[in-house]
Design a protein around this motif. Structure first.
Motif, short mmCIF file in Angstrom:
data_model
loop_
_atom_site.label_atom_id
_atom_site.label_comp_id
_atom_site.label_asym_id
_atom_site.label_seq_id
_atom_site.Cartn_x
_atom_site.Cartn_y
_atom_site.Cartn_z
N GLY A 1 12.12 -8.31 6.09
CA GLY A 1 11.15 -8.51 6.75
C GLY A 1 9.75 -7.68 5.49
O GLY A 1 8.86 -7.62 6.15
N ILE A 2 10.19 -6.30 5.15
CA ILE A 2 9.36 -5.74 4.13
C ILE A 2 9.32 -6.58 2.72
O ILE A 2 8.32 -6.46 2.10
N LEU B 1 1.68 0.60 5.44
CA LEU B 1 2.17 1.43 6.41
C LEU B 1 2.90 0.38 6.85
O LEU B 1 3.11 -0.51 7.78
N VAL B 2 4.33 0.23 7.29
CA VAL B 2 5.13 -0.95 7.46
C VAL B 2 6.45 -0.47 8.10
O VAL B 2 6.82 -0.48 7.94
N TYR B 3 6.14 -0.78 9.39
CA TYR B 3 8.04 0.09 10.09
C TYR B 3 8.06 -2.02 10.86
O TYR B 3 7.39 -2.34 11.32
N VAL B 4 9.24 -2.15 10.09
CA VAL B 4 9.86 -3.26 10.01
C VAL B 4 11.13 -3.21 11.76
O VAL B 4 11.90 -1.59 11.55
N GLN B 5 10.41 -3.40 12.47
CA GLN B 5 11.96 -3.35 14.18
C GLN B 5 12.62 -4.25 13.89
O GLN B 5 12.49 -5.61 13.72
N VAL C 1 16.14 -5.57 -0.52
CA VAL C 1 14.51 -4.82 -1.48
C VAL C 1 14.88 -5.07 -2.46
O VAL C 1 13.83 -5.73 -3.95
N LEU C 2 15.86 -3.91 -3.23
CA LEU C 2 15.51 -4.42 -4.69
C LEU C 2 16.41 -5.22 -5.40
O LEU C 2 15.03 -6.13 -6.29
#
Length: 315
Positions: free
Chosen positions: A251-252, A191-195, A286-287
């Protein structure tokens, strides 16, 4: 679940379909197999004034496509709850989006044919068009390492999944895909949150932005912990990470590559088609740049098909 699988004669689309067959939920899937044939133009050959019979050519092509689809459907008949085949004529991306809307599908499945960095960033690819224009969720399957899939080697089920948290109401729906796909508890979930790091020359704006970022972080952490507890209660090994980056999409992708994830699940909060068309969208980034498969979730996976259609119509 209704799934539209856009297939052709490439190893990539066969790999994507094989991935779907290996999902534990495959026997609950109503599958629509679609191969789109671009329209053949009428023109003179070498100045001989002999016009190509486009109608005859298209008829033969459609017959060949239908034969291929029938063989594919017969081979996979026992893998899915039902199978329907269609072979429309027209621009592939447009026809896939049109059929997805008309058939009220929950998910569009495609194989990613671009395996180079240049191929992934070029505008106009079918997968990019569908992911941008479709009203429903879209899964673009990309083999690990971007290598051409070997048809003799079975495609593995996802073992490491990244769920991109964005402080949106639909974040919980992203985790619901884990249950919908009925994945093994041995699946490792990140579970990733990019700020995003914001830069301002004006110091007052800089301090306001910093305060805004400080307010967002606790909300993201709370969301992540809620989802983590739910997934862990189901037996999944779950990791959490909050990172900073100049670009959320970058970042993702970077984190997914570091952790060797084979599937990224991300939402698309852009409510209108015009908003989705804007370059710079995190989901589109991302895609295009991820080295693994990408699932862009747009509708609640817990809603019924009719509910999703109503939601689309009202939006």
């Amino acid at each position: 679940m209704r799934v539209l699988a856009a297939v052709d004669r490439s190893a990539y689309s066969s790999y994507a379909l094989d991935c779907l067959k290996r999902m534990p939920c495959h026997d609950e899937v109503d599958l629509l197999l679609v191969t789109v044939s671009p329209r053949v133009p009428e023109y003179d050959l070498s100045g001989t004034m002999f016009a190509m019979d486009a109608a005859s050519v298209m008829q033969r092509e459609i017959e060949a496509i239908q034969e291929s689809l029938n063989a594919m459907a017969a081979f996979a008949r026992n893998e899915f709850r039902s199978i329907e085949t269609l072979s429309p004529i027209g621009p592939p991306g447009h026809e896939i989006v049109r059929l997805a809307r008309e058939k009220r599908v929950d998910l569009v499945l495609m194989g990613a044919t671009g395996h180079s960095a240049l191929a992934r960033v070029l505008l106009g690819s079918v997968s990019d068009y569908v992911a941008t224009h479709a009203d429903c969720s879209t899964l673009v399957v990309r083999p690990q390492g971007n290598q051409l899939p070997d048809p003799n080697i079975a495609s593995p089920a996802p073992s490491r999944i990244l769920i991109a948290i964005s402080n949106a109401e639909c974040d919980v729906d992203l985790a619901a895909w884990i249950a919908q796909l009925d994945l093994s508890p041995s699946t490792e979930i990140h579970l990733v949150y990019v700020q995003q790091i914001l830069h301002f020359y004006d110091q007052e704006l800089f301090h306001q932005a910093s305060k805004y970022r400080q307010d967002l972080r606790p909300i993201a952490v709370e969301t992540i912990e809620t989802i983590k507890e739910d997934l862990q209660s189901k037996g999944f090994t779950t990791h959490t990470k909050t990172i900073e980056s100049n670009h959320i999409g970058h970042g993702i992708v970077e984190y997914a590559e570091q952790q060797k994830c084979d599937l990224i699940i991300t939402g698309d909060q852009r409510e209108t088609l015009i908003q989705r068309l804007l370059l710079g969208s995190n989901s589109r980034h991302v895609l295009r740049h991820a080295h693994c498969s990408v699932l862009i979730s747009r509708t609640s996976v817990t809603a019924g098909v009719g509910d999703q259609a109503d939601k689309v119509a009202s939006g």
